[in-house]
Design an enzyme around this catalytic site. Structure first.
Site, PDB file in Angstrom:
ATOM      1  N   SER A  69     -29.968  94.738 -50.510  1.00 25.41           N
ATOM      2  CA  SER A  69     -30.985  93.927 -50.191  1.00 25.41           C
ATOM      3  C   SER A  69     -31.310  93.934 -48.680  1.00 25.41           C
ATOM      4  O   SER A  69     -31.014  94.630 -47.904  1.00 25.41           O
ATOM      5  CB  SER A  69     -30.647  92.375 -50.696  1.00 25.41           C
ATOM      6  OG  SER A  69     -31.773  91.723 -50.726  1.00 25.41           O
ATOM      7  N   LYS A  73     -33.280  97.573 -47.824  1.00 28.76           N
ATOM      8  CA  LYS A  73     -33.730  98.263 -48.934  1.00 28.76           C
ATOM      9  C   LYS A  73     -34.880  99.242 -48.537  1.00 28.76           C
ATOM     10  O   LYS A  73     -34.699 100.331 -49.363  1.00 28.76           O
ATOM     11  CB  LYS A  73     -34.766  97.232 -49.561  1.00 28.76           C
ATOM     12  CG  LYS A  73     -34.155  96.176 -50.486  1.00 28.76           C
ATOM     13  CD  LYS A  73     -35.050  95.168 -51.112  1.00 28.76           C
ATOM     14  CE  LYS A  73     -34.592  94.783 -52.670  1.00 28.76           C
ATOM     15  NZ  LYS A  73     -35.603  93.772 -53.239  1.00 28.76           N
ATOM     16  N   GLY A 135     -45.810  92.540 -50.419  1.00 27.35           N
ATOM     17  CA  GLY A 135     -44.600  92.860 -49.930  1.00 27.35           C
ATOM     18  C   GLY A 135     -43.292  93.333 -50.867  1.00 27.35           C
ATOM     19  O   GLY A 135     -44.043  94.237 -51.763  1.00 27.35           O
TER      20      GLY A 135
HETATM   21  P1  NAD Z   1     -42.235  89.737 -48.372  1.00 21.63           P
HETATM   22  O1  NAD Z   1     -41.945  88.930 -47.005  1.00 21.63           O
HETATM   23  O2  NAD Z   1     -42.023  91.178 -48.399  1.00 21.63           O
HETATM   24  O3  NAD Z   1     -43.831  89.530 -48.805  1.00 21.63           O
HETATM   25  C1  NAD Z   1     -44.394  88.325 -48.559  1.00 21.63           C
HETATM   26  C2  NAD Z   1     -45.758  88.251 -49.196  1.00 21.63           C
HETATM   27  O4  NAD Z   1     -46.303  87.221 -49.135  1.00 21.63           O
HETATM   28  C3  NAD Z   1     -46.954  89.171 -48.549  1.00 21.63           C
HETATM   29  O5  NAD Z   1     -47.557  89.694 -49.710  1.00 21.63           O
HETATM   30  C4  NAD Z   1     -47.700  88.294 -47.699  1.00 21.63           C
HETATM   31  O6  NAD Z   1     -48.880  88.819 -47.293  1.00 21.63           O
HETATM   32  C5  NAD Z   1     -47.595  87.001 -48.802  1.00 21.63           C
HETATM   33  N1  NAD Z   1     -47.748  85.651 -48.126  1.00 21.63           N
HETATM   34  C6  NAD Z   1     -47.029  85.137 -46.947  1.00 21.63           C
HETATM   35  N2  NAD Z   1     -47.458  83.982 -46.752  1.00 21.63           N
HETATM   36  C7  NAD Z   1     -48.584  83.801 -47.414  1.00 21.63           C
HETATM   37  C8  NAD Z   1     -49.431  82.587 -47.521  1.00 21.63           C
HETATM   38  N3  NAD Z   1     -49.312  81.585 -46.853  1.00 21.63           N
HETATM   39  N4  NAD Z   1     -50.668  82.846 -48.412  1.00 21.63           N
HETATM   40  C9  NAD Z   1     -50.575  83.769 -48.996  1.00 21.63           C
HETATM   41  N5  NAD Z   1     -49.951  84.844 -49.149  1.00 21.63           N
HETATM   42  C10 NAD Z   1     -48.832  84.790 -48.377  1.00 21.63           C
HETATM   43  O7  NAD Z   1     -41.585  89.041 -49.411  1.00 21.63           O
HETATM   44  P2  NAD Z   1     -40.920  89.299 -50.791  1.00 21.63           P
HETATM   45  O8  NAD Z   1     -39.402  89.809 -50.814  1.00 21.63           O
HETATM   46  O9  NAD Z   1     -41.864  90.496 -51.545  1.00 21.63           O
HETATM   47  O10 NAD Z   1     -40.643  88.102 -51.638  1.00 21.63           O
HETATM   48  C11 NAD Z   1     -41.972  87.306 -51.931  1.00 21.63           C
HETATM   49  C12 NAD Z   1     -41.353  86.270 -53.057  1.00 21.63           C
HETATM   50  O11 NAD Z   1     -40.886  86.883 -54.212  1.00 21.63           O
HETATM   51  C13 NAD Z   1     -40.343  85.190 -52.530  1.00 21.63           C
HETATM   52  O12 NAD Z   1     -40.553  83.982 -52.924  1.00 21.63           O
HETATM   53  C14 NAD Z   1     -39.063  85.770 -53.028  1.00 21.63           C
HETATM   54  O13 NAD Z   1     -38.212  84.682 -53.234  1.00 21.63           O
HETATM   55  C15 NAD Z   1     -39.506  85.988 -54.379  1.00 21.63           C
HETATM   56  N6  NAD Z   1     -38.802  87.143 -55.139  1.00 21.63           N
HETATM   57  C16 NAD Z   1     -38.417  86.802 -56.304  1.00 21.63           C
HETATM   58  C17 NAD Z   1     -37.676  87.999 -56.891  1.00 21.63           C
HETATM   59  C18 NAD Z   1     -37.175  87.744 -58.173  1.00 21.63           C
HETATM   60  O14 NAD Z   1     -36.182  88.311 -58.887  1.00 21.63           O
HETATM   61  N7  NAD Z   1     -37.783  86.638 -59.011  1.00 21.63           N
HETATM   62  C19 NAD Z   1     -37.016  89.142 -56.369  1.00 21.63           C
HETATM   63  C20 NAD Z   1     -37.698  89.341 -55.056  1.00 21.63           C
HETATM   64  C21 NAD Z   1     -38.436  88.189 -54.418  1.00 21.63           C
END
Ligand code: NAD
Length: 287
Positions: A69, A73, A135
């Protein structure tokens, strides 16, 4: 434990920093114990500075594999022998499989999301979806959806540091799959409404709705949703984000991120053991 761990027990790791909060060790070990499989899963605090040594150690100890993680990654591929097509396209790995010294990197987040749709009897194959995010989670979902046969994906994101990543994802999908992907600025709410209206499914793949953005959504009002739209969120803490609450009020079928989390772990479990995770039992255990 004394009965379960023997001289034959094989080790599977989780390499990330910070990582002590992770629910993966409990989930994977519970599943190994349930099926009587002789593996143990442990979390290791590994960052970019110690990652190469950790992978050398994984080879030397003949570990069966590892999850990876943040912050590893997007870096770990340098130390592996092969990548799955999805991992190659995402530029990210969350699962390593060690087959007699050959290390293959996979990304199971997108597989987990697509499997959780199936588990909820949602069939997006051959249809159009609109998704917000650029992201790690969003990229994995977008690439896997395209590889699995979603016909069209409209991707929205803020013009922040993730924008160029979204541009690359769209280009890869359009050149390497049969799916048609288009990128839009999330600030263009008229376009967002238009694309959602034309979609079978709408997905949030950002941290919107989760702390520190709990209780918030970028969806301005309920008129963006209609009753037969499927609305999904990657967030699972809280179980119901403001966006899902709004969608439920309209009468949409909704899905939170819990299934994605479970099925990404299940896909990794199957890659290591060759057996499916006992899903119904895990759902009960995870609550
Ligand atoms: P990341 O930091 O790689 O990406 C962040 C994303 O959020 C980007 O697209 C960014 O532009 C956007 N963003 C940030 N603030 C924002 C705002 N105020 N308004 C609109 N867009 C905004 O994060 P990630 O690793 O892709 O994680 C994103 C979410 O997914 C987190 O909540 C994480 O907990 C969740 N997640 C869930 C799982 C699962 O298995 N369910 C797996 C991975 C991540």
């Amino acid at each position: 434990m004394a009965e379960r761990i023997t001289g034959y027990t094989e080790l599977i790791g989780l390499m990330a920093y910070p990582i002590r909060h992770s629910s993966s060790p409990a989930m994977q070990n519970e599943a190994f114990a349930k099926l009587g499989l002789d593996y143990a899963y442990l979390a290791f605090e590994v960052d970019n500075d110690t990652l190469e040594d950790a992978i050398t150690g994984l080879r030397a100890l003949k570990m069966r594999g590892s999850n990876v993680s943040m912050p590893n990654k997007t870096v770990v591929h340098k130390y592996l022998d092969e990548l799955s097509p999805a991992a190659e396209m995402c530029g990210a790995v969350n699962t390593i499989v060690n087959d007699n010294g050959k290390l293959t990197g996979h990304i199971t987040d997108g597989i987990g999301y697509m499997q959780s749709l199936k588990d909820n009897d949602i069939d997006v194959i051959g249809k159009k979806m609109t998704i917000v995010g650029a992201g790690g989670a969003a990229t994995a979902i977008e690439i896997q959806a395209a590889l699995d046969g979603v016909a069209e994906i409209s991707i929205f994101n803020r013009k922040d540091e993730f924008w160029s990543n979204a541009e690359k994802t769209v280009e890869k999908i359009n050149t390497k799959t049969n799916c048609k992907a288009t990128l839009y600025d999330l600030a263009d709410l008229d376009k967002l409404k238009e694309e959602i209206e034309d979609s079978y499914l709408f997905a949030n793949a950002t941290g919107m709705g989760m702390k520190p953005l709990e209780g918030q959504t970028y969806i301005p009002d309920k008129s963006f949703f209609r009753k037969d739209l499927i609305v999904t969120d990657v967030v699972y803490f809280p179980r119901e984000t403001e966006m899902l609450r709004m969608a439920k009020e309209v009468g949409c079928k909704t899905m939170n991120g819990l299934g994605m989390m479970l099925f990404q772990g299940s896909a990794a479990f199957e890659l290591w053991t060759g057996q499916p995770m006992p899903i119904e039992y895990m759902k009960e255990t995870l609550g």
